[in-house]
Design a protein around this motif. Structure first.
Motif, PDB file in Angstrom:
ATOM      1  N   LEU A   1       0.853  -1.193   0.000  1.00  0.00           N
ATOM      2  CA  LEU A   1       0.000   0.000   0.000  1.00  0.00           C
ATOM      3  C   LEU A   1       0.890   1.245   0.000  1.00  0.00           C
ATOM      4  CD1 LEU A   1      -2.905  -0.937   2.451  1.00  0.00           C
ATOM      5  CD2 LEU A   1      -2.663  -1.384  -0.002  1.00  0.00           C
ATOM      6  N   ASP A   2       1.378   1.593  -1.186  1.00  0.00           N
ATOM      7  CA  ASP A   2       2.225   2.769  -1.349  1.00  0.00           C
ATOM      8  C   ASP A   2       1.366   3.912  -1.877  1.00  0.00           C
ATOM      9  OD1 ASP A   2       4.013   4.746  -2.018  1.00  0.00           O
ATOM     10  OD2 ASP A   2       5.472   3.398  -2.934  1.00  0.00           O
ATOM     11  N   PHE A   3       1.021   4.843  -0.969  1.00  0.00           N
ATOM     12  CA  PHE A   3       0.174   5.984  -1.341  1.00  0.00           C
ATOM     13  C   PHE A   3       0.994   7.264  -1.482  1.00  0.00           C
ATOM     14  CE2 PHE A   3      -2.708   3.151   1.071  1.00  0.00           C
ATOM     15  CZ  PHE A   3      -3.724   2.995   0.149  1.00  0.00           C
ATOM     16  N   SER A   4       2.297   7.144  -1.648  1.00  0.00           N
ATOM     17  CA  SER A   4       3.175   8.310  -1.614  1.00  0.00           C
ATOM     18  C   SER A   4       2.881   9.326  -2.717  1.00  0.00           C
ATOM     19  CB  SER A   4       4.643   7.865  -1.698  1.00  0.00           C
ATOM     20  OG  SER A   4       4.865   7.103  -2.873  1.00  0.00           O
ATOM     21  N   GLY A   5       2.323   8.878  -3.838  1.00  0.00           N
ATOM     22  CA  GLY A   5       2.072   9.807  -4.943  1.00  0.00           C
ATOM     23  C   GLY A   5       0.700  10.450  -4.933  1.00  0.00           C
ATOM     24  N   LEU A   6      -0.117  10.147  -3.945  1.00  0.00           N
ATOM     25  CA  LEU A   6      -1.496  10.672  -3.938  1.00  0.00           C
ATOM     26  C   LEU A   6      -1.565  12.129  -3.522  1.00  0.00           C
ATOM     27  CD1 LEU A   6      -3.665   7.788  -2.415  1.00  0.00           C
ATOM     28  CD2 LEU A   6      -3.602   8.563  -4.777  1.00  0.00           C
ATOM     29  N   TYR A   7      -0.747  12.503  -2.535  1.00  0.00           N
ATOM     30  CA  TYR A   7      -0.847  13.845  -1.961  1.00  0.00           C
ATOM     31  C   TYR A   7      -0.080  14.832  -2.829  1.00  0.00           C
ATOM     32  CZ  TYR A   7      -0.913  17.443   1.675  1.00  0.00           C
ATOM     33  OH  TYR A   7      -1.117  18.601   2.390  1.00  0.00           O
ATOM     34  N   SER A   8      -0.794  15.785  -3.410  1.00  0.00           N
ATOM     35  CA  SER A   8      -0.154  16.750  -4.309  1.00  0.00           C
ATOM     36  C   SER A   8      -1.002  18.013  -4.354  1.00  0.00           C
ATOM     37  CB  SER A   8      -0.022  16.159  -5.720  1.00  0.00           C
ATOM     38  OG  SER A   8      -1.318  15.927  -6.268  1.00  0.00           O
ATOM     39  N   VAL A   9      -0.575  18.938  -5.182  1.00  0.00           N
ATOM     40  CA  VAL A   9      -1.317  20.196  -5.342  1.00  0.00           C
ATOM     41  C   VAL A   9      -2.711  19.921  -5.882  1.00  0.00           C
ATOM     42  CG1 VAL A   9      -1.381  22.413  -6.535  1.00  0.00           C
ATOM     43  CG2 VAL A   9       0.802  21.511  -5.711  1.00  0.00           C
ATOM     44  N   ARG A  10      -2.825  18.918  -6.751  1.00  0.00           N
ATOM     45  CA  ARG A  10      -4.110  18.623  -7.379  1.00  0.00           C
ATOM     46  C   ARG A  10      -5.029  17.803  -6.483  1.00  0.00           C
ATOM     47  NH1 ARG A  10      -2.380  15.875 -12.805  1.00  0.00           N
ATOM     48  NH2 ARG A  10      -0.952  14.892 -11.323  1.00  0.00           N
ATOM     49  N   ARG A  11      -4.443  17.090  -5.537  1.00  0.00           N
ATOM     50  CA  ARG A  11      -5.263  16.225  -4.696  1.00  0.00           C
ATOM     51  C   ARG A  11      -4.950  16.519  -3.234  1.00  0.00           C
ATOM     52  NH1 ARG A  11      -3.856  11.641  -6.694  1.00  0.00           N
ATOM     53  NH2 ARG A  11      -5.550  11.265  -8.156  1.00  0.00           N
ATOM     54  N   ARG A  12      -5.846  17.204  -2.556  1.00  0.00           N
ATOM     55  CA  ARG A  12      -5.602  17.660  -1.193  1.00  0.00           C
ATOM     56  C   ARG A  12      -5.865  16.569  -0.156  1.00  0.00           C
ATOM     57  NH1 ARG A  12      -2.162  21.781  -0.880  1.00  0.00           N
ATOM     58  NH2 ARG A  12      -2.710  23.501  -2.251  1.00  0.00           N
TER      59      ARG A  12
ATOM     60  N   GLU B   1      -2.898  -9.924   4.840  1.00  0.00           N
ATOM     61  CA  GLU B   1      -1.828  -9.127   5.421  1.00  0.00           C
ATOM     62  C   GLU B   1      -1.475  -7.943   4.536  1.00  0.00           C
ATOM     63  OE1 GLU B   1       2.298 -11.174   4.040  1.00  0.00           O
ATOM     64  OE2 GLU B   1       1.135 -12.292   5.529  1.00  0.00           O
ATOM     65  N   ILE B   2      -0.922  -6.913   5.177  1.00  0.00           N
ATOM     66  CA  ILE B   2      -0.383  -5.744   4.485  1.00  0.00           C
ATOM     67  C   ILE B   2       1.016  -5.556   5.042  1.00  0.00           C
ATOM     68  CG2 ILE B   2      -0.592  -3.254   4.110  1.00  0.00           C
ATOM     69  CD1 ILE B   2      -3.630  -3.609   4.748  1.00  0.00           C
ATOM     70  N   ASN B   3       2.042  -5.700   4.197  1.00  0.00           N
ATOM     71  CA  ASN B   3       3.405  -5.635   4.724  1.00  0.00           C
ATOM     72  C   ASN B   3       4.184  -4.404   4.268  1.00  0.00           C
ATOM     73  OD1 ASN B   3       4.044  -6.370   2.080  1.00  0.00           O
ATOM     74  ND2 ASN B   3       4.184  -8.540   2.614  1.00  0.00           N
ATOM     75  N   ARG B   4       3.528  -3.491   3.536  1.00  0.00           N
ATOM     76  CA  ARG B   4       4.185  -2.229   3.189  1.00  0.00           C
ATOM     77  C   ARG B   4       3.141  -1.126   3.126  1.00  0.00           C
ATOM     78  NH1 ARG B   4       6.237   0.509  -1.714  1.00  0.00           N
ATOM     79  NH2 ARG B   4       8.140   1.626  -1.134  1.00  0.00           N
ATOM     80  N   PHE B   5       3.385  -0.051   3.868  1.00  0.00           N
ATOM     81  CA  PHE B   5       2.451   1.072   3.901  1.00  0.00           C
ATOM     82  C   PHE B   5       3.256   2.360   3.831  1.00  0.00           C
ATOM     83  CE2 PHE B   5      -0.283   3.928   6.720  1.00  0.00           C
ATOM     84  CZ  PHE B   5      -1.118   4.302   5.668  1.00  0.00           C
ATOM     85  N   VAL B   6       3.110   3.118   2.737  1.00  0.00           N
ATOM     86  CA  VAL B   6       3.855   4.361   2.536  1.00  0.00           C
ATOM     87  C   VAL B   6       2.846   5.490   2.349  1.00  0.00           C
ATOM     88  CG1 VAL B   6       5.566   5.578   1.144  1.00  0.00           C
ATOM     89  CG2 VAL B   6       5.715   3.085   1.411  1.00  0.00           C
ATOM     90  N   LEU B   7       3.065   6.574   3.107  1.00  0.00           N
ATOM     91  CA  LEU B   7       2.106   7.675   3.057  1.00  0.00           C
ATOM     92  C   LEU B   7       2.831   8.997   3.245  1.00  0.00           C
ATOM     93  CD1 LEU B   7      -0.837   8.723   3.069  1.00  0.00           C
ATOM     94  CD2 LEU B   7      -0.844   8.353   5.544  1.00  0.00           C
ATOM     95  N   ILE B   8       2.576   9.940   2.342  1.00  0.00           N
ATOM     96  CA  ILE B   8       3.075  11.310   2.482  1.00  0.00           C
ATOM     97  C   ILE B   8       1.856  12.220   2.502  1.00  0.00           C
ATOM     98  CG2 ILE B   8       4.444  13.151   1.439  1.00  0.00           C
ATOM     99  CD1 ILE B   8       6.131  11.000   0.081  1.00  0.00           C
ATOM    100  N   ILE B   9       1.627  12.852   3.659  1.00  0.00           N
ATOM    101  CA  ILE B   9       0.405  13.646   3.811  1.00  0.00           C
ATOM    102  C   ILE B   9       0.559  14.604   4.987  1.00  0.00           C
ATOM    103  CG2 ILE B   9      -0.714  12.024   5.399  1.00  0.00           C
ATOM    104  CD1 ILE B   9      -3.352  12.587   4.004  1.00  0.00           C
ATOM    105  N   ASN B  10      -0.157  15.689   4.960  1.00  0.00           N
ATOM    106  CA  ASN B  10      -0.251  16.573   6.121  1.00  0.00           C
ATOM    107  C   ASN B  10      -1.109  15.865   7.173  1.00  0.00           C
ATOM    108  OD1 ASN B  10      -0.629  18.559   8.000  1.00  0.00           O
ATOM    109  ND2 ASN B  10      -1.833  19.912   6.677  1.00  0.00           N
ATOM    110  N   HIS B  11      -0.496  15.490   8.293  1.00  0.00           N
ATOM    111  CA  HIS B  11      -1.176  14.651   9.275  1.00  0.00           C
ATOM    112  C   HIS B  11      -2.132  15.421  10.188  1.00  0.00           C
ATOM    113  CE1 HIS B  11       2.186  16.364  11.542  1.00  0.00           C
ATOM    114  NE2 HIS B  11       1.455  16.178  12.604  1.00  0.00           N
ATOM    115  N   THR B  12      -2.094  16.755  10.150  1.00  0.00           N
ATOM    116  CA  THR B  12      -2.885  17.560  11.070  1.00  0.00           C
ATOM    117  C   THR B  12      -4.381  17.260  10.929  1.00  0.00           C
ATOM    118  OG1 THR B  12      -1.256  19.329  10.872  1.00  0.00           O
ATOM    119  CG2 THR B  12      -3.396  19.907  11.849  1.00  0.00           C
TER     120      THR B  12
END
Length: 306
Positions: free
Chosen positions: A53-64, A83-94
């Motif tokens: 579950l690599d979501f690193s490319g989701l968060y961008s100017v076009r997708r808030r 099972e899920i053995n990989r989870f990558v996320l780049i996002i404003n966590h606030t």
């Protein structure tokens, strides 16, 4: 003579439909899989079983943030894999910290994942690991974190050792198995507390646990703690609660240890087991009187029926 391009078979045409679905839904990275479902009617209703579950490319100017959270939430709600053995996320966590923690708890937590959390979430205050599929050693390295205050480790039976480096930790809760009674003693508790100089409240639940006397404890560990008690500076601790207190001699060792070393202690609560069939020991009145006499506060120790 070579075949014309129109007559060449696509790679998936030789495979059974169920096999293709299984490969795509299990081994394809999640963003590639989601794109496949969008562009192909054949895979539109394929179940999500992705392990990556690599979501690193989701968060961008076009997708808030809100849209990203909706997409990830949808994936976790639909996920049917074991099972899920990989989870990558780049996002404003606030504002979405609770959701992120719930996603992490769903995954098969690995050492690399834990390390990544503390490396990238520099303002992390609370980490709750509940029923996570993690094996053997859990290592928490929060040495450089100034806001990390609370850790919960609940129901992780495959974890047999916890290494904790968290100077700012104030609350720690562990609920899980103790593999052998003889390896858990006051020494283990004291050594752990020494690593948490800002801990304010300690809750020890021994409702289903009985300390067994051992010669090694009497001859070495207990003597060492009594001799070097000045090493245990527990001045930050204000409240101690022992649930399942059965008046065992080793439990009295624990009570005495806190009274001697936690000089800012305000409350020491001893709560008896709720289960009336639990084995109870005869109270050593003489020793309890001694412990009360060295207590800096007259009404420090309080007994409560479970």
């Amino acid at each position: 003579m070579s075949e014309s391009p129109d007559k060449k078979m696509k790679p998936t045409e030789d495979l059974h439909e169920d096999t293709v679905e299984h490969i795509l839904s299990t081994f394809l990275p999640i963003q590639s899989f989601l794109r496949s479902r969008m562009v192909s009617k054949r895979f539109r209703n394929t179940e999500i079983r992705c392990k990556d579950l690599d979501f690193s490319g989701l968060y961008s100017v076009r997708r808030r943030q809100l849209k990203v959270v909706q997409i990830i939430e949808s994936v976790f709600n639909q996920h049917k894999g074991s099972e899920i053995n990989r989870f990558v996320l780049i996002i404003n966590h606030t504002g979405v910290e609770d959701k992120i923690l719930s996603w992490i708890n769903t995954c098969l937590v690995t050492k690399d994942m834990i390390d990544a959390i503390f490396k990238n979430c520099i303002y992390l205050e609370t980490l709750e690991l509940i029923k996570c599929g993690m094996n053997e050693v859990l290592s928490i390295n929060a040495r450089n974190h100034k806001k990390f205050k609370s850790l919960v480790v609940y129901s992780m039976p495959k974890v047999w050792h916890i290494v904790l480096d968290a100077p700012t930790l104030e609350c720690y809760k562990y609920d899980g198995p103790v593999r052998a009674p003889t390896i858990c003693s006051l020494f283990d508790i004291a050594e752990f507390l020494k690593q948490c100089p800002k801990l304010e409240k300690v809750l020890i639940d021994i409702s289903d646990f009985t300390f067994e006397p051992t010669g090694y404890w009497d001859l070495h560990l207990k003597v060492g703690i009594q001799k070097d008690y000045k090493e245990y500076d527990l001045t930050s601790i204000k409240e101690v609660e022992i649930n399942g207190y059965k008046s065992h001699w080793h439990e009295l060792d624990i009570v005495e240890f806190f009274v001697l070393n936690a000089r800012s202690l305000e409350h020491l609560i001893l709560k008896s087991p709720r289960n009336r069939k639990s084995k109870r020991f005869q109270t050593d009145e003489r020793r309890m009187s001694y412990i009360k006499s060295i207590s800096p506060k007259k009404y420090l120790i309080k007994f409560i029926k479970g």
